[in-house]
Design an enzyme around this catalytic site. Sequence first.
Site, short mmCIF file in Angstrom:
data_model
loop_
_atom_site.label_atom_id
_atom_site.label_comp_id
_atom_site.label_asym_id
_atom_site.label_seq_id
_atom_site.Cartn_x
_atom_site.Cartn_y
_atom_site.Cartn_z
N CYS A 1 -1.66 8.91 2.67
CA CYS A 1 -1.66 8.44 1.28
C CYS A 1 -2.98 8.75 0.59
O CYS A 1 -3.02 8.99 -0.62
CB CYS A 1 -1.40 6.94 1.23
N GLU B 1 0.88 -1.17 0.00
CA GLU B 1 0.00 0.00 0.00
C GLU B 1 0.91 1.21 0.00
O GLU B 1 1.56 1.51 1.00
CB GLU B 1 -0.93 -0.02 1.22
#
Length: 457
Positions: free
Chosen positions: A265, A231
């Site tokens: 993110c 990720e």
Amino acid sequence: MTAMPMLSINPATGQTLQSFSTWQTHEIDAVLNQVEIAQTGWAALGFEQRAGFMRNLAQIFRRRNEEYAHLITEEMGKLLKEARSEVEKCAFGCEYYADHAQAYLSDEVIASDASRSLVVYQPLGTVLCIMPWNFPFWQMIRAAAPALMAGNTVVLKHASNVPRCALALEEAFQQAEFPANTFRTLMISAAQVERVIADQRIAAVTLTGSSAAGRSVAAIAGQHLKKCVLELGGSDPFIVLDDVDIESTAKQALTARLQNMGQSCIAAKRFILAEPIADAFVAQLKALFSQLQSGDPKDDATGIAPMAREDLRTDLHAQVERSIAAGAQRVIGGVFIGVQGAYYAPTILDHVQPGMAAFDEELFGPVAAIVRVNNDEEAIRLANRTHFGLGGSVWTRDSARGEALARQIHAGCTFVNGIVKSDPRLPFGGVKESGYGRELSYHGIREFVNIKTIWIK
């Protein structure tokens, strides 16, 4: 060569809180042995017993929420109110997998040419979790809870600037009375990670971090044929169509960009605005940014917390300066603030275009890049003109129009009239340079299992 110590530094003051030595090889080996041995017994317990420990952990997070929240804020700088929410989310994540793991991993009987054929889900062994500093508790729990409920054991290599959080997590598992060595923290440097991934006692690895870190970890894991979930970074588009309520949408934009001081993110980074509403939207967002005051992140009145490290602030400012030099217009911010701590003024850059740092690179801090478009097709084209593909959002009064555009965005998740977030009930992950594999939901718990066919005649 002597390894550099891991320093816990308060980013609001620059004060060093504590220093930790990195482990020697024999210390790493001892823990990997212990965790490997513990895995067999942990897997044999079955779902109900494992769920009991996971619910204990949820209770620990709730009981010690204030203590853990203060620790998070002291070590990486986020607002205390956000840290409290992070710890509570950990409790929810633990309970979710305690409640659902067995259903997600139950045997599946499938008709075939056998008398009986089925698919079973069995643990892989020990999972190495390489985790970032921006959500030092939640990022770990969202990886560890499903891995553990599947019967794996877990070792954590946390970011070097949050060592106290890393040790507090191990202590929480101990207090929840998990069997010894089910979860352990490795006090190791980045330079020691390759050796741990390669170790035969590690079955798989998951990383949340930068695209550069993802390439490195993927290469090592691939060399040793280890399952890997990544990720990575993101440059999420926040598409605002011409029919929105500007005031309410700008308030959502403020949160989407400045939550965790933009160090996420899935924070909105590129604000793609329909031209008819762009001027009014930028003016409203500027007004909201200008109302925020910097201060002690433990004070609930504070709106601007420090960034996590001085070097991160320096790097962000360089991206802002390069974007302005390339033609972006500074609306507000773009400066260091305060005499101590890693504070950076919330910033808006208007007329951002492809080729500028603010468009092409991930802005991991409180900077909003404004991109103006003439129609929906241009909005999608620019939203997808990125190396990243983690999340995105579309804002409109017409939900059908929003869904149609959401389906065209190249990302692991797209929200319509909502801020992008992770939720244990929904799969989470990215495409392109935002990584591969999924966390959370039933997709996440099936990443680190052997999906095994059994055929019987």
